[in-house]
Every structure is written in structure tokens, then in C-alpha cells.
Design a protein around this motif. Sequence first.
Motif, PDB file in Angstrom:
ATOM      1  N   LEU A  13       0.834  -1.211   0.000  1.00  0.00           N
ATOM      2  CA  LEU A  13       0.000   0.000   0.000  1.00  0.00           C
ATOM      3  C   LEU A  13       0.866   1.258   0.000  1.00  0.00           C
ATOM      4  O   LEU A  13       0.574   2.237  -0.706  1.00  0.00           O
ATOM      5  N   PHE A  14       1.943   1.240   0.784  1.00  0.00           N
ATOM      6  CA  PHE A  14       2.847   2.389   0.794  1.00  0.00           C
ATOM      7  C   PHE A  14       3.547   2.540  -0.558  1.00  0.00           C
ATOM      8  O   PHE A  14       3.755   3.651  -1.044  1.00  0.00           O
ATOM      9  N   ALA A  15       3.915   1.419  -1.163  1.00  0.00           N
ATOM     10  CA  ALA A  15       4.568   1.466  -2.473  1.00  0.00           C
ATOM     11  C   ALA A  15       3.631   2.058  -3.524  1.00  0.00           C
ATOM     12  O   ALA A  15       4.037   2.889  -4.340  1.00  0.00           O
ATOM     13  N   ASP A  16       2.359   1.634  -3.511  1.00  0.00           N
ATOM     14  CA  ASP A  16       1.385   2.198  -4.448  1.00  0.00           C
ATOM     15  C   ASP A  16       1.267   3.704  -4.251  1.00  0.00           C
ATOM     16  O   ASP A  16       1.243   4.483  -5.215  1.00  0.00           O
ATOM     17  N   THR A  17       1.174   4.105  -2.990  1.00  0.00           N
ATOM     18  CA  THR A  17       1.003   5.529  -2.678  1.00  0.00           C
ATOM     19  C   THR A  17       2.192   6.341  -3.174  1.00  0.00           C
ATOM     20  O   THR A  17       2.028   7.382  -3.835  1.00  0.00           O
ATOM     21  N   LEU A  18       3.408   5.880  -2.858  1.00  0.00           N
ATOM     22  CA  LEU A  18       4.604   6.608  -3.272  1.00  0.00           C
ATOM     23  C   LEU A  18       4.735   6.648  -4.790  1.00  0.00           C
ATOM     24  O   LEU A  18       5.068   7.698  -5.374  1.00  0.00           O
ATOM     25  N   ASN A  19       4.458   5.531  -5.450  1.00  0.00           N
ATOM     26  CA  ASN A  19       4.548   5.475  -6.911  1.00  0.00           C
ATOM     27  C   ASN A  19       3.582   6.451  -7.575  1.00  0.00           C
ATOM     28  O   ASN A  19       3.931   7.135  -8.538  1.00  0.00           O
ATOM     29  N   HIS A  20       2.364   6.531  -7.062  1.00  0.00           N
ATOM     30  CA  HIS A  20       1.371   7.403  -7.690  1.00  0.00           C
ATOM     31  C   HIS A  20       1.627   8.877  -7.393  1.00  0.00           C
ATOM     32  O   HIS A  20       1.352   9.731  -8.238  1.00  0.00           O
ATOM     33  N   LEU A  21       2.142   9.171  -6.218  1.00  0.00           N
ATOM     34  CA  LEU A  21       2.546  10.550  -5.927  1.00  0.00           C
ATOM     35  C   LEU A  21       3.631  11.005  -6.903  1.00  0.00           C
ATOM     36  O   LEU A  21       3.537  12.074  -7.515  1.00  0.00           O
ATOM     37  N   ALA A  22       4.664  10.192  -7.028  1.00  0.00           N
ATOM     38  CA  ALA A  22       5.764  10.531  -7.932  1.00  0.00           C
ATOM     39  C   ALA A  22       5.306  10.511  -9.386  1.00  0.00           C
ATOM     40  O   ALA A  22       5.716  11.361 -10.193  1.00  0.00           O
ATOM     41  N   GLY A  23       4.433   9.552  -9.719  1.00  0.00           N
ATOM     42  CA  GLY A  23       3.937   9.465 -11.090  1.00  0.00           C
ATOM     43  C   GLY A  23       3.153  10.694 -11.497  1.00  0.00           C
ATOM     44  O   GLY A  23       3.315  11.210 -12.610  1.00  0.00           O
ATOM     45  N   ASP A  65      22.277  10.645   7.282  1.00  0.00           N
ATOM     46  CA  ASP A  65      20.882  10.237   7.116  1.00  0.00           C
ATOM     47  C   ASP A  65      20.202  11.051   6.013  1.00  0.00           C
ATOM     48  O   ASP A  65      19.574  10.485   5.102  1.00  0.00           O
ATOM     49  N   ILE A  66      20.311  12.374   6.068  1.00  0.00           N
ATOM     50  CA  ILE A  66      19.674  13.214   5.045  1.00  0.00           C
ATOM     51  C   ILE A  66      20.278  12.933   3.668  1.00  0.00           C
ATOM     52  O   ILE A  66      19.570  12.911   2.659  1.00  0.00           O
ATOM     53  N   HIS A  67      21.581  12.680   3.629  1.00  0.00           N
ATOM     54  CA  HIS A  67      22.223  12.345   2.363  1.00  0.00           C
ATOM     55  C   HIS A  67      21.638  11.050   1.798  1.00  0.00           C
ATOM     56  O   HIS A  67      21.397  10.929   0.588  1.00  0.00           O
ATOM     57  N   SER A  68      21.379  10.079   2.676  1.00  0.00           N
ATOM     58  CA  SER A  68      20.802   8.813   2.204  1.00  0.00           C
ATOM     59  C   SER A  68      19.405   9.039   1.632  1.00  0.00           C
ATOM     60  O   SER A  68      19.009   8.397   0.655  1.00  0.00           O
ATOM     61  N   ARG A  69      18.653   9.957   2.224  1.00  0.00           N
ATOM     62  CA  ARG A  69      17.310  10.265   1.712  1.00  0.00           C
ATOM     63  C   ARG A  69      17.403  10.883   0.317  1.00  0.00           C
ATOM     64  O   ARG A  69      16.604  10.573  -0.569  1.00  0.00           O
ATOM     65  N   PHE A  70      18.373  11.776   0.149  1.00  0.00           N
ATOM     66  CA  PHE A  70      18.572  12.416  -1.153  1.00  0.00           C
ATOM     67  C   PHE A  70      18.962  11.381  -2.207  1.00  0.00           C
ATOM     68  O   PHE A  70      18.414  11.363  -3.312  1.00  0.00           O
ATOM     69  N   ILE A  71      19.928  10.515  -1.858  1.00  0.00           N
ATOM     70  CA  ILE A  71      20.385   9.485  -2.791  1.00  0.00           C
ATOM     71  C   ILE A  71      19.219   8.571  -3.169  1.00  0.00           C
ATOM     72  O   ILE A  71      19.002   8.261  -4.342  1.00  0.00           O
ATOM     73  N   PHE A  72      18.459   8.138  -2.156  1.00  0.00           N
ATOM     74  CA  PHE A  72      17.314   7.265  -2.417  1.00  0.00           C
ATOM     75  C   PHE A  72      16.304   7.940  -3.341  1.00  0.00           C
ATOM     76  O   PHE A  72      15.869   7.340  -4.338  1.00  0.00           O
ATOM     77  N   GLU A  73      15.906   9.150  -3.010  1.00  0.00           N
ATOM     78  CA  GLU A  73      14.846   9.796  -3.784  1.00  0.00           C
ATOM     79  C   GLU A  73      15.282  10.038  -5.225  1.00  0.00           C
ATOM     80  O   GLU A  73      14.493   9.866  -6.159  1.00  0.00           O
ATOM     81  N   LYS A  74      16.536  10.401  -5.418  1.00  0.00           N
ATOM     82  CA  LYS A  74      17.027  10.633  -6.777  1.00  0.00           C
ATOM     83  C   LYS A  74      16.993   9.339  -7.585  1.00  0.00           C
ATOM     84  O   LYS A  74      16.538   9.319  -8.741  1.00  0.00           O
ATOM     85  N   ARG A  75      17.441   8.243  -6.980  1.00  0.00           N
ATOM     86  CA  ARG A  75      17.454   6.966  -7.702  1.00  0.00           C
ATOM     87  C   ARG A  75      16.032   6.428  -7.904  1.00  0.00           C
ATOM     88  O   ARG A  75      15.744   5.795  -8.920  1.00  0.00           O
ATOM     89  N   PHE A  76      15.158   6.682  -6.932  1.00  0.00           N
ATOM     90  CA  PHE A  76      13.765   6.271  -7.097  1.00  0.00           C
ATOM     91  C   PHE A  76      13.123   7.002  -8.276  1.00  0.00           C
ATOM     92  O   PHE A  76      12.471   6.376  -9.118  1.00  0.00           O
ATOM     93  N   TYR A  77      13.306   8.308  -8.374  1.00  0.00           N
ATOM     94  CA  TYR A  77      12.718   9.066  -9.480  1.00  0.00           C
ATOM     95  C   TYR A  77      13.298   8.627 -10.826  1.00  0.00           C
ATOM     96  O   TYR A  77      12.591   8.604 -11.839  1.00  0.00           O
TER      97      TYR A  77
END
Length: 601
Positions: free
Chosen positions: A227-237, A457-469
Motif C-alpha cells: 500500500l505504501f509502495a502504491d502511494t509513493l509510486n502514484h505521488l511521484a507518477g 541520514d539526510i544524504h541517504s534520503r537524497f540518494i534514495f529519492e534521486k534513484r527512485f525518481y
Amino acid sequence: MSNALNWNMDRVFEGGSHSVELQDKLTSIEKAIQEAKELVENWSVDQDEVGFPKLKDFLEKREFITNGLSEAGTFARGLASADAKDAQASKVVNQLGSIASQMNAVETRFMKQLKDSSDEAWNKLLSDDSFKDVSFALNEKREQGRKLLSENEERVIQKLSLDGLHGFGNMYQSLVNSIKIPVKEDGKVKVLSAGQAANKLSGDSDPKARHTMLHLWEKAWQAKSPLFADTLNHLAGFRLQTYQLRSEDDFMNPPLEYNRMKEDTLNVMWDTITENKPRVVDFLNRKAKLMNLEKLSWPDVAAPVSVGTFTPKTYSFEEAQDFIVKHFGSFSTEMSGMAQRAFENNWVEAEDREGKRPGAYCANLPESKESRIFMTFSGSANNVSTLAHELGHAFHSHVMRDLPQLNRRYAMNVAETASTFAETLISNATIEAASSVEEKIALLDSKISRAAIMFMDIHSRFIFEKRFYEKRQNGLVNEKELRDLMEEAQKEAFQDSLETYHPMFWASKLHFYSTSVSFYNFPYTFGFLFSLGIYSKAKEVGPSFEGNYRNLLRDTASMTTEELAEKHLNVDLTQSTFWQSAIDEVLEDIDLYMSLTENYS
């Protein structure tokens, strides 16, 4: 000083979430939006004999609307934060979202009108005395207008976003509210909310208890990961589709433009941090030894460390107020006076009770010319620093009170400037006031741990979000891929210095689900270091820097970040020198920590 632990909201609107006064205000705002809409229709900057007066009238109407929405929003969201069971407050928050979307449509029309003006008419407009002071903001609006689609298309996007982008944002909040974590306490099973469990995740003094809580925490979020994955995917989509429609080919451009900064500045900041990470890893390794651990795990990074047998100082709320007012005064009498007024007029909701949302924030009341601060105060030195941090936000709003709304719209990256500066003043004061070496170690540990979170920690969030997008551009990203991306980013950012990580962080962190801005991460590290660089400059210059600091805060919405630093600090943010001067403040603390803990490790 006031003993009241609760804020006064009746002074804003009487009657709580059912306030008739609030609804009357919202009605007047909606009427003003219709009037503003009429002002921007059939009008052009090129018709200077008509256009200039119409623009002036529109900006006055816009000021009333934006100030009113901010006032009502702070009130309604404050009530919802203070009482999770106040369903009417949540209803009003949604009502405000609907009204704001009406204004967004008008704002779109406004930006399109600015975009359609000729360069000759535009230059004439900006030279007019009525618009000189807001020329930066108007130029920014004009540039934004050039990226917009037609009015009808933008209106469709706004309409669809209510049940699309914002709908999935609300879905996330509902999912978080459904998270329940059963724990054993004194032989009994107690069910914790996400907020209650989050406090125990790093706040418990027992490493085994923290690690058990991380296991339970991961399990709870994992159970609903599809459910969280669907939510995040659709927000970014939704966001990526909007970018594509507007011919925006790089998903990093919007957050950089929103923060009024260059990509070169962001890159050199992260590069300079990475060069200094080995020293931070040394701190993390020393902290592990003090905890009798081989290596720290995820929840240990922010956890308190204790050496010797000292009893940490606790503060009553009144003592915390006196401490803050006194030490703010060591830098600025204006800061001190504002803090005193905040306490005397009950701006702060600080009571430690059930039913409050976790976290802390400060929100502006532009019509009341006050702020409201939300937190939960339990008496620790960290609580005192948090209170100072939020009062720093209030001071930022305070020094901008007389500016037009267009010149108060500072971006997220500089939004942390005044707050971190204020927190640094108080953190250093608590360390100086320590009654023993052991207490000083504990306070230093807390301060450096916050820096480690900003760097790692904040750097990991940035790295994650960039690779996710990057992956989301090519299709949906499933929950396993999200977990893998998160853990890989954490290992890279922490230079693999931890024993265990937090793969479900992508689901549990609200910031990834923000509907207002993407990349709700790097601005925190930027603001943290920008503030430390300013603090370093203040030490160098001395008492005369107070006026310069105030002027810098007033300019935070009137120029780019690079221009702000050049004008008030005489530094180039695209070079590493400034960033290193800020990081050096942290390294000094690490040196002292390593020296003081040598005999304890």
C-alpha cells in the motif's frame, strides 16, 4: 515567565475547529478570490495606463488572500496536530485545500499574464515605484509562467490533483494512522501508535530495547508495504507526468528552482560533506565503544550516550524559557524580546500528553503578527534546543513582518537558517553550563549526532529519492526495489559504518510523501550548514554582526541563495570554502568529544 504549556488559539479564531469566526473568514477569502480572478481577466501589463493600476489592486487583493489562508491554515492544522481526534479540524484543513486550489487557478492566470507581456512593458513596470520592491518576486512569477501550460490545462491539473496528488497524500496519512505496534511493557502488551513508537526508537537508553523496537517498527511498516509502495509510486507518477506535460525534462529542476539555488551549489555541498565523512565515522565508532557495541545500528545514531553516573539536567518549562531568553540575549536583544513575548502570550503548545501528533514545528500568523509553536516538552536539554529551534523560525517571521507577502516567500533551504542558528546558540550554552565532564560528553554527543544525521541520514534520503525518481520514469517501482534502494543509499551515505540499517524508511518517512515539494531532504542539510557558516561568521565579526544577520533574514525571499550569500557574507556557495568553514564547526565539536571520551572508551 508563563507556566502555561498550551497555546492560545482563541486569540486567532474563537470557538476551536467549529469556529463561526473562522468560517466567516473563509467566506471572505473565497469572495476575495473571485474579485482577484476578475482583476486578472482581460488585462495586460502592456496596457500601462490600465495594467499598472490593475496589477497594484490585484497584489493588494492577493496579499489579503494569502495572509488569510496562512492565518487559517496555521489555526486549523494546529488544532489537528494538538488533538488527533478532532475530526472537524481535519475537515477544515481539507476545506482550506479546496479554497487554496481556487487561488492557485487565479495565480496561474496571473503568471500567464506576466509571461505574455512584452519586454519593453515589463522593464517599464519594474522601474515603477509601486513594483520596485517586489521586482525579484515578479520576475520569478514571470519565469514560472513561461513554463505553464494553457490556463484550461493548468486548471485541469489543479482539479485532478485534489483526488490525485493530494488524495494520495491524504491516503498516506490514513495509512500511518492505521499503524499499530504491540510491545511488551511490565509483562503486559501495550499497543503503540506510530508517533509513540518513533519516540522509543531512538529515545530508549537500552540498545537492546532500541533494536527490538526497530525490528517491530520494520515489521509494522513491512506489513503494509504494498500500500505504501502504491502511494509513493502514484505521488511521484503524478508529479512526473505534470513535469512531462510542461516540457520539464529534469526532475531535479523544480526542487532546485523552488529553493532558488544552482545544482553546482548542491553538488559542492554534498562533495565537501563526503570529503569530511571519515571524521564523522570516527565519532560514530567512538560512540559505539561508549555504548559497548562493535558498531552502531540505525537507531543508535540519534540515541543518547551516557558515561559515568551523572544525572542529566532536566528543565521545567519555565526554566527552559528563562534559559532561552537569557542566551538569545547574548547575541540579540531583539531575539530575546521576541522569545519573551512568545512565552508571555502563549504561542507554544508544549504539553506532554497522548493524542498529539509527533514532531515539532513553527507556523506563522501574518494577520495576528504572531507565530504558533508545536512540540512536546518533557524537560530534556534536547527539548530546550528544539524549543529554541522553533523560536528561531518565529524570529525569521518576526523580522519580515513589514514586508509584502511576495517578499516573505522564502524557500525551504533558507527556512532552516534562523532556526538552526538559534538552536546552536542554546546547544552551546547548555554544553557550557554542564556541571560535569560526563554531562558535557552527553550534550556534545547529542549535538554531533544531529550533525551526523544531516551529513549521513539526510544524504541517504537524497540518494534514495534521486534513484527512485530515475527508476520511476521507466515504470512502477515495487516494494522490494524500494527496500533495496533505501538500504543501498543508507550504506553509501553512512560509508557502511553501521551494523544494521532501516530498509523500510522509505515508507515510514513522511517527507517522501509531501505533496507540496519533492526532495524534502537536501534543504535541511543546506540550511544546517548555511546557518553554521553564518554562526562562524558571527564569531569572527563580533557583536556588530547582529544587524547584518537581521538584514540577511529579511532578504531570504528577495534574491537567489547564491546572491544572498554573496551580498551578506561575501562568499561563493559554488566553492567549497564556505561549506568547509561550516563543517569545521562540527569538526571542532568532534575533536573535543574525542578528547573528553578518550579515557571512557
